[in-house]
Motif scaffolding. Structure first.
Motif, mmCIF file in Angstrom:
data_model
loop_
_atom_site.group_PDB
_atom_site.id
_atom_site.type_symbol
_atom_site.label_atom_id
_atom_site.label_comp_id
_atom_site.label_asym_id
_atom_site.label_seq_id
_atom_site.Cartn_x
_atom_site.Cartn_y
_atom_site.Cartn_z
ATOM 1 N N MET A 1 0.848 -1.192 0.000
ATOM 2 C CA MET A 1 0.000 0.000 0.000
ATOM 3 C C MET A 1 0.882 1.239 0.000
ATOM 4 S SD MET A 1 -2.747 1.180 2.910
ATOM 5 C CE MET A 1 -3.553 2.783 2.846
ATOM 6 N N ILE A 2 0.584 2.199 -0.883
ATOM 7 C CA ILE A 2 1.328 3.451 -0.930
ATOM 8 C C ILE A 2 0.787 4.360 0.174
ATOM 9 C CG2 ILE A 2 2.021 5.425 -2.339
ATOM 10 C CD1 ILE A 2 3.061 2.666 -3.245
ATOM 11 N N VAL A 3 1.601 4.611 1.206
ATOM 12 C CA VAL A 3 1.151 5.419 2.340
ATOM 13 C C VAL A 3 1.829 6.788 2.369
ATOM 14 C CG1 VAL A 3 0.636 3.376 3.722
ATOM 15 C CG2 VAL A 3 2.863 4.472 3.949
ATOM 16 N N GLY A 4 2.741 7.054 1.441
ATOM 17 C CA GLY A 4 3.392 8.354 1.392
ATOM 18 C C GLY A 4 4.063 8.552 0.047
ATOM 19 N N CYS A 5 4.227 9.810 -0.339
ATOM 20 C CA CYS A 5 4.916 10.087 -1.594
ATOM 21 C C CYS A 5 5.448 11.516 -1.581
ATOM 22 C CB CYS A 5 3.992 9.892 -2.801
ATOM 23 S SG CYS A 5 2.718 11.171 -2.984
#
Length: 437
Positions: free
Chosen positions: A339-343
């Motif tokens: 899961m992408i939780v930051g960018c």
């Protein structure tokens, strides 16, 4: 959206894990204290559920407190050295009897099928046998350990065959030798060797503690074997902590994907660890569960999902899928178990020796930590490698976060010409700049 049935949302969110675990091999160690303290029924129901969901389950059961009670009732006081007892003939009679009783109890619990029980309609075939070969500890430091032993090998092909036929395999803390003897083994040692031999996807150790904690008492969610080694060195020899840490570190180093340290005191520990993203205990793995890495095209869907709430609130400008795909090499992401939780993004303007720090976002459930600062630090490293000497950012909502991380207010003239020409005066974004030393 509120729901009358909270478990429905949990069930929906668990579906990716149900799919991911199907067909995987899990080795589960249940220490004898769990059975002695009445937790056996719940745990066997959870094991049956895993089996029903398509997980290939090998359960290793400990018998330490039951044997201690049997020895006390028989008036036998064992010699103990370095956490092991000297298993003479009298002790082995107790060990063998208790191991057989626990196996029968486990088989009975997994055969339960009354209409008013969670096992109704579930048929689990439990198989045990001479699946672990052992050798004697021998004489160590002048002590003859008699029939206390250690694992020589696990008959992995036989176990794989049983798992392929849909059986749940139960392994007692006993091993057999080519000379026809039975040896007393550490249950954690059996679990470790079984997980390695089977190339298991998970080794799950259910003990007293709910995981590993740092000096402040904070639960450590994830450690590598190298990070766990100092705790192992400080652990009392023969203690449950020492046994579990040793098994976890060895398993991780020999290819077992993930080892989980959980407490049998927590009724939700096993399912909570396996079917929620953050889990409830400590995981030891060679591979980082949460990692900062360059973005890939396959991350675009996750980025869109992460950014959409911030775009709807006006905190970020809207970015289309096509724009994200075109600029994907500018992005870095924090990936938490898929899961992408930051960018964050670094858009370079090499002609001005500047870079734009853009699209800094952290999922609402994962704020309050240091993820934003981690993203910024990586963007700064990237910028320096590209020969840029300053970063700038445009923001309408989060100026103070930038101030706290070394940015200062700047005029529009400080922007690179291309960015200056594209500046949206109606949005009135604050212009922030940070020199890179």
């Amino acid at each position: 959206m509120d729901t009358r049935f909270p478990f429905v949302d949990w069930f929906r969110n668990s579906s990716p894990y149900i799919n991911a675990h199907r067909g995987r091999t899990f080795v589960v160690l249940i220490e004898g204290e769990a059975m002695a303290n009445g937790r056996g029924d719940q745990l066997t129901q959870d094991l049956a559920l895993l089996q029903t969901l398509g997980v290939r389950v090998v359960v290793v059961y400990g018998i330490r407190p039951q044997v201690n009670q049997a020895l006390e009732e028989a008036g036998i006081v064992p010699q103990r050295h370095a956490g092991r007892w000297v298993a003479d003939a009298d002790i082995m009679r107790c060990v063998e009897r208790v191991a057989a009783e626990q196996r029968l109890w486990l088989e009975a619990r997994l055969s339960l099928g009354l209409p008013n029980t969670p096992m109704h309609g579930v048929e689990v075939t439990v198989v045990s046998g001479n699946l672990v070969m052992a050798k004697p500890l021998g004489v160590r430091n002048g002590i003859d350990y008699d029939r206390s032993g250690e694992v020589r090998r696990v008959r992995s092909q036989a176990i794989e065959s049983l798992l392929d036929r849909g059986a749940l395999v139960a392994l007692p803390p006993l091993g057999f030798s080519s000379t026809g003897e039975v040896f007393d083994l550490n249950a954690s040692d059996v679990a470790q060797h079984a997980a390695i031999a089977l190339k298991a996807d998970k080794l799950i150790l259910l003990g007293e503690a709910d995981g590993l904690h740092d000096v402040s008492g904070q639960l450590q969610r994830q450690l590598t074997p190298a990070e766990a080694e100092p705790l192992l060195r400080d652990a009392e020899p023969g203690s449950e902590l020492a046994r579990h840490l040793s098994a976890a570190c060895e398993a991780a180093r020999h290819g077992v994907g993930r080892t989980h340290l959980l407490s049998w005191h927590d009724h939700d520990a096993l399912l909570g660890e396996l079917f929620t993203r953050d889990g409830v205990g400590t995981m030891i793995t060679q591979h980082r569960y949460e990692q900062l890495r360059p973005a890939e095209l396959s991350d675009v869907a996750g980025l869109l999902e992460l950014l959409r709430p911030l775009e709807e609130r006006g905190m970020l400008i809207e970015r289309s899928r096509e724009r994200l795909e075109h600029q994907i090499d500018d992005y870095i992401v924090i990936d938490r178990d898929g899961m992408i939780v930051g960018c964050a993004a670094l858009h370079p303007f090499p002609e001005a020796q500047m870079g734009e720090l853009a699209c800094v976002a952290v999922h609402v459930d994962y704020r309050g930590g240091s993820r934003g600062a981690l993203l910024l630090a990586e963007v700064e490293r990237r910028a320096r490698r590209q020969g840029l000497n300053a970063l700038f950012a445009l923001t309408t909502h989060t100026a103070h976060w930038f101030f706290e991380h070394g940015f200062g207010l700047a005029a529009i003239d400080a922007l690179p010409p291309l960015k200056r020409d594209a500046y949206n005066h109606a949005r009135k974004s604050k212009i922030l700049r940070k020199p890179l030393a």
